[in-house]
Design a protein around this motif. Structure first.
Motif, mmCIF file in Angstrom:
data_model
loop_
_atom_site.group_PDB
_atom_site.id
_atom_site.type_symbol
_atom_site.label_atom_id
_atom_site.label_comp_id
_atom_site.label_asym_id
_atom_site.label_seq_id
_atom_site.Cartn_x
_atom_site.Cartn_y
_atom_site.Cartn_z
ATOM 1 N N GLU A 82 -13.642 5.030 -25.401
ATOM 2 C CA GLU A 82 -13.719 6.247 -26.170
ATOM 3 C C GLU A 82 -14.929 6.801 -26.259
ATOM 4 O O GLU A 82 -15.217 7.880 -26.772
ATOM 5 N N ALA A 117 -12.417 20.703 -23.255
ATOM 6 C CA ALA A 117 -11.660 19.685 -22.747
ATOM 7 C C ALA A 117 -11.089 20.129 -21.371
ATOM 8 O O ALA A 117 -11.051 19.563 -20.317
ATOM 9 N N ARG A 123 -11.216 13.908 -23.095
ATOM 10 C CA ARG A 123 -9.755 14.219 -23.807
ATOM 11 C C ARG A 123 -10.282 15.158 -25.150
ATOM 12 O O ARG A 123 -11.163 15.251 -25.748
ATOM 13 N N LYS A 124 -9.316 16.162 -25.253
ATOM 14 C CA LYS A 124 -9.432 17.152 -26.405
ATOM 15 C C LYS A 124 -9.592 16.671 -27.798
ATOM 16 O O LYS A 124 -10.504 16.890 -28.495
ATOM 17 N N ARG A 127 -11.039 13.486 -28.638
ATOM 18 C CA ARG A 127 -12.465 12.947 -28.853
ATOM 19 C C ARG A 127 -13.373 14.172 -28.818
ATOM 20 O O ARG A 127 -14.453 13.868 -29.573
#
Length: 288
Positions: A241, A269, A275-276, A278
């Motif tokens: 992440e 993204a 990832r959106k 994140r």
């Protein structure tokens, strides 16, 4: 020489000769033969090189070829080469052209059809890399960093996410400041090696994380002397992440300046592949 003043016959050879970076025994037998046999030696500092020639009993004439006169004086050496004489190019230490003069002369010679022949030998960056214990299959040589802090940090920022091993030359009076800037830009945990005074009496190769290496150099004034090579491990992308590249952050910041947070995160993204969710979280943090 023809009647029109144009040289005739076969041009001479320009030899690019590596000289020792410290230990005089590193001058190869081939280099000795070449330096003894050419008509002229183009040297970065004739006074410095005269001592080397004297040590080996070489009586070949020397002429200055350094960064301040190389462009203007190159024609003089080229004239000798086109007249059929062989010329050797040397720097004060190591391989010419590697953070040393010689590029303009070599370029002029090749453009004029003169054969340029390398005579390999010592090179500080290669010597350091061979003993540093950092990945050596792919590396980037950055030469000397800018002397001023702001410019130096800016250059380091440009290579912060370079995955290949980074190699720098640095002057002894700036080595501590340089390492401190590297710690700030690359992070204190990034592995680095200080290779100092290679092949000389007080040769040192010290490998530590940048934070520890800075402290070690700061605590010992002797490590702030002599010729320095700094090697830094290449960047490794964080896993999971936390992964977020500088480019993704740059895109996000640009979009945040022009549109609402949620839309900026979604569009970033699509552009970056991150990832959106994140990107949305990072955007929230950056607006606090």
């Amino acid at each position: 020489m023809t009647a029109s003043g144009v040289p005739s016959g076969t041009p001479g050879i320009l030899y690019v000769v590596a000289t020792p970076i410290g230990n005089l025994e590193d001058l190869s037998a081939r280099a000795l033969k070449v330096l003894s046999g050419v008509a002229l030696i183009a040297a970065e500092d004739t006074r410095h090189s005269a001592r080397l020639m004297q040590h080996f009993g070489i009586g070949t004439p020397l002429a200055a070829c350094h960064e301040h006169n190389e462009r203007d004086e190159g024609g003089r050496f080229l004239g000798r080469l086109l007249a059929g004489e062989d010329v050797a190019l040397i720097s004060d230490a190591g391989t010419p052209l590697i953070s040393d003069p010689g590029y303009h002369l070599v370029r002029q010679a090749r453009a004029a059809g003169v054969q340029v022949v390398p005579v390999p030998g010592a090179c500080a960056l290669i010597a350091a890399l061979s003993a540093a214990g950092l990945p050596s299959d792919r590396f980037v040589f950055e030469g000397f960093l800018p002397a001023k802090t702001v410019a130096r940090q800016a250059r380091l920022e440009r290579v912060r996410e370079e995955p290949r091993t980074l190699i720098f030359y640095e002057a002894p009076h700036r080595i501590l400041e340089c390492l401190q800037d590297m710690r700030q830009v690359f992070g204190g945990e990034r592995q680095a090696v200080l290779a100092r005074e290679l092949t000389k009496t007080f040769e040192t190769l010290k490998g530590l994380p940048l934070a520890e290496l800075c402290a070690w150099v700061e605590a010992d004034a002797n490590q702030q002397r002599g010729e320095c090579v700094v090697l830094v491990a290449g960047w490794q992308a964080p896993e999971g992440e936390e992964a977020m590249s500088t480019e993704a952050l740059r895109v996000l910041d640009l979009l945040l300046a022009e549109m609402p947070l949620k839309r900026a995160a979604a569009l970033a993204a699509e552009i970056t592949g991150v990832r959106k969710n994140r990107l949305y979280q990072v955007a929230l943090e950056r607006q606090l």
